[in-house]
Design a protein around this motif. Sequence first.
Motif, short mmCIF file in Angstrom:
data_model
loop_
_atom_site.label_atom_id
_atom_site.label_comp_id
_atom_site.label_asym_id
_atom_site.label_seq_id
_atom_site.Cartn_x
_atom_site.Cartn_y
_atom_site.Cartn_z
N ALA A 1 -7.09 10.49 -9.11
CA ALA A 1 -6.38 9.93 -7.95
C ALA A 1 -6.78 10.61 -6.65
N VAL A 2 -6.87 11.94 -6.69
CA VAL A 2 -7.03 12.71 -5.45
C VAL A 2 -8.41 12.56 -4.84
N PRO B 1 -5.29 5.31 -4.73
CA PRO B 1 -4.95 6.71 -4.99
C PRO B 1 -3.47 7.01 -4.81
N LEU B 2 -2.81 6.32 -3.86
CA LEU B 2 -1.39 6.56 -3.62
C LEU B 2 -0.55 6.08 -4.80
N VAL B 3 -0.85 4.89 -5.30
CA VAL B 3 -0.12 4.35 -6.45
C VAL B 3 -0.40 5.20 -7.69
N GLN B 4 -1.66 5.57 -7.89
CA GLN B 4 -2.00 6.37 -9.07
C GLN B 4 -1.30 7.72 -9.04
N ALA C 1 2.25 -0.53 2.16
CA ALA C 1 3.67 -0.30 1.86
C ALA C 1 4.17 -1.28 0.81
N VAL C 2 3.78 -2.54 0.92
CA VAL C 2 4.17 -3.53 -0.09
C VAL C 2 3.62 -3.15 -1.46
N TYR C 3 2.36 -2.71 -1.49
CA TYR C 3 1.71 -2.35 -2.76
C TYR C 3 2.45 -1.21 -3.45
#
Length: 526
Positions: free
Chosen positions: A28-29, A275-278, A351-353
Amino acid sequence: MGNRNVNTTLQGALILSVAAFIAKLLSAVYRVPFQNIVGNTGFYVYQQVYPLYGIGMTFALSGLPVFISKLIAEAPDLPSQQQVARQVTQWVWGLALVLFGGLMLGASTIARGMGDVQLTPLIQMVSWMFLFMPALSVGRGYHQGRFNMLPTARSQVIEQLVRVIVILVAAGWAVHHGWSVYRMGTWALSGGTVAAVAALLVLPRWRQRDVTTTDRIPHVGRRLLVEGGTLCLLTAMMVLLQLVDSFTVKNGLVAGGMSDLAAKSLKGVYDRAQPLVQLGLVVAVAFATSLLPALAEAQQRDRPQAFKQLTTTMMRIALVIATAATAGLISLMPWINRLLFGNTQGSDMLAVYMLSIILATLIQTYNSVLQSKNNYRLTVVALVTGLIVKAVGNHWAVAHFAGNGASWLTVMSLGVMFVIIWYGSAQEIRSGIWTQSFIRKLIGCTILMVAGVQAVGVGLEHLWPAMLTGRLAAGGALLITIPVGVVIFFSLALSWQLLTVREWLAIPHAKTILRLWQRLSQHGGK
């Protein structure tokens, strides 16, 4: 199962959980510095083809090894275990050659389907890593099946570490030498093959020449296809949704009137969500599934009350952590976007994701419960239905609503999956997990946390106008607002008794937080 075997299983599960957490964290990072180096279009090029690698990684890293370890553990003795490994190797080699040949020969067709024929060499580069899939998946599964988790854990971490290093070095080298984004992407995706070689070098060989058997184990191929294939599909849920995006988002943006170059750039911005979701998923699922070994033990020892209690605890923790993470990311998205990627472009669609974190966490956590009962069919039906919803509606949604349409379709498809899984599962498993009181308290904690964070943010914007434009200033603001949000949420959760003491103690290191809260409460009462 004796106590010794149970303890060995629990210790092994802990080792694998830690290794999986590190591997997923690395995965992710690295995307953040990578995007910063190569820009939106370079990120688009990489992310268009990444889902194909992600599917292969799922096969070799988690999906197939888990199933193969189950087959190995079921075998009664060492000769039988080695015979299972040999048979599975033959089947997996067949699968690997089909995938390798399909990607290598069909690369140009796939690239045209993605709307960018220049992606052809990138797809061909990804195909090579599938040739290492049999040795990696069978080797890991064999050692796991014999309750030796260290080889798998070590190879997982090494594989991801080497891949990240190759990707970032390739990106830096490409920018320094003025390579095209497609040449850069090809070399970056070679990291998957290089990492597979590194993982094999640290993974002990499972063959022992002095033990032979000629009796073939029945139904291995069918079980590999049904059970192993199901596990792989479920593990690759988010990657499969990304694959649909690879074929529909850029094409949909062009169909909506956007230029080809602008569509590539916006797809790169849209992919910032990954990456944010993961990261949100890694944290939420890691906390929730820390109870998975205990859940498996309860099922093995036929203790339905303990099983139901652990299921309730897992699902509550999953929803609490995922909701807090999602709300925090949404409320802070413009600053997060600026700090990590240099601007606030696409903050609304990102933001929606983020809503997908809640649904994907609940699906993955509840699927762990169903798997412990060997219930796979329901989740496969849910997954296929959700993918159909995404595939059918995504192009139209993107053409009419751009990136926001793709984000909403992802959330909608995950919602469909969860509804099918939830209402299709047995009543005794899901009843009483989320009471009305629990949901009201969670909503209250979340609303007040967001309100507190926004109030602090508005105050900082008045005191620190540079925060609206400066990247470092946005980082400074996040250093203030994130702790404020965490303190508000968990203070309310503790004071309102959102979770029981038993549920709090199931979260790693929560005992320290409870002791601190108890001291503060006693001090405040004096």
